[in-house]
Write an enzyme that holds these catalytic residues in place. Sequence first.
Site, mmCIF file in Angstrom:
data_model
loop_
_atom_site.group_PDB
_atom_site.id
_atom_site.type_symbol
_atom_site.label_atom_id
_atom_site.label_comp_id
_atom_site.label_asym_id
_atom_site.label_seq_id
_atom_site.Cartn_x
_atom_site.Cartn_y
_atom_site.Cartn_z
ATOM 1 N N SER A 1 0.167 6.698 -10.596
ATOM 2 C CA SER A 1 -1.260 6.372 -10.653
ATOM 3 C C SER A 1 -2.115 7.602 -10.397
ATOM 4 C CB SER A 1 -1.612 5.316 -9.610
ATOM 5 O OG SER A 1 -0.702 4.252 -9.652
HETATM 6 N N1 SAH Z 1 3.156 3.215 -7.178
HETATM 7 C C1 SAH Z 1 3.728 4.100 -8.170
HETATM 8 C C2 SAH Z 1 3.233 3.841 -9.581
HETATM 9 C C3 SAH Z 1 3.789 2.576 -10.092
HETATM 10 S S1 SAH Z 1 3.888 2.381 -11.835
HETATM 11 C C4 SAH Z 1 3.539 5.549 -7.796
HETATM 12 O O1 SAH Z 1 2.935 5.833 -6.746
HETATM 13 O O2 SAH Z 1 4.033 6.412 -8.528
HETATM 14 C C5 SAH Z 1 4.419 0.704 -11.799
HETATM 15 C C6 SAH Z 1 5.858 0.506 -11.402
HETATM 16 O O3 SAH Z 1 6.060 -0.899 -11.277
HETATM 17 C C7 SAH Z 1 6.850 0.996 -12.444
HETATM 18 O O4 SAH Z 1 7.691 1.942 -11.881
HETATM 19 C C8 SAH Z 1 7.607 -0.275 -12.845
HETATM 20 O O5 SAH Z 1 8.997 -0.053 -13.058
HETATM 21 C C9 SAH Z 1 7.391 -1.167 -11.635
HETATM 22 N N2 SAH Z 1 7.542 -2.608 -11.872
HETATM 23 C C10 SAH Z 1 7.077 -3.354 -12.905
HETATM 24 N N3 SAH Z 1 7.430 -4.655 -12.742
HETATM 25 C C11 SAH Z 1 8.135 -4.721 -11.572
HETATM 26 C C12 SAH Z 1 8.777 -5.778 -10.855
HETATM 27 N N4 SAH Z 1 8.767 -7.047 -11.286
HETATM 28 N N5 SAH Z 1 9.400 -5.477 -9.701
HETATM 29 C C13 SAH Z 1 9.431 -4.201 -9.239
HETATM 30 N N6 SAH Z 1 8.849 -3.162 -9.868
HETATM 31 C C14 SAH Z 1 8.199 -3.416 -11.024
#
Ligand code: SAH
Length: 212
Positions: free
Chosen positions: A60
């Site tokens: 993000s």
């Molecule tokens: N917080 C992160 C950015 C997240 S991007 C950072 O600081 O870099 C969103 C993430 O959510 C992705 O890595 C994706 O794999 C994960 N995601 C999507 N659906 C999910 C689920 N049901 N359970 C766990 N992770 C999930």
Amino acid sequence: MMDAEAQMQFLYTLRSKGVTDTRTLTAMEKVDRGLFVKGLFAERVYEDMPLPIACGQTISQPSVVGLMTQALNVQPRDKVLEVGTGSGYQAAVLSQLARRVYTVDRHARLVREAQSAFDAMGLVNITAFTADGSYGLPDQAPFDRIIVTAAAEDPPGPLLAQLKTGGIMVVPVGQSDAVQSLIKVTRTPNGFDYDELRAVRFVPLLEGIGQE
Ligand code: SAH
């Protein structure tokens, strides 16, 4: 590592985008975003933009990390759950403010790489799991704070159920990729209060474990 000028610019940008909470700014000052982005985009790592990471996901934008962290109002004794570890950057910021952070991602590779960044920083109060985070972590529940960093159609029921009374959850909610709002949910003795914070754009919350 960031030089002093890059650091000042980074904090200035955060403040100008509404991240004004001192504890949040101090936490973000301590976590080098450069440890969480590798490869092609490494030279843009201190700019206020989302960047691609492995498995087709994104880290993000720093100002969004700041605004979400600030809205979560984490207290030093808190147990926090993050759904969507991604690069691990948001978890590392939260680990500066909370007693313990549990973070889950559906991609094992992202969890592994985030764990090496936590180890490199010596962050021992983060536990990272590969799991479908829509179901939360029943074994560790309830949580004081929950942050979801992928967009759901609605705040997932199991996550609401795992939030303590008085607890706060921040979650991007939207039916499509284009239109999502960041929602702050507060659990009261009588139910849940919902505040809409701002428009955001996150990757979707998907079901099941990712195939590598
Ligand atoms: N917080 C992160 C950015 C997240 S991007 C950072 O600081 O870099 C969103 C993430 O959510 C992705 O890595 C994706 O794999 C994960 N995601 C999507 N659906 C999910 C689920 N049901 N359970 C766990 N992770 C999930």
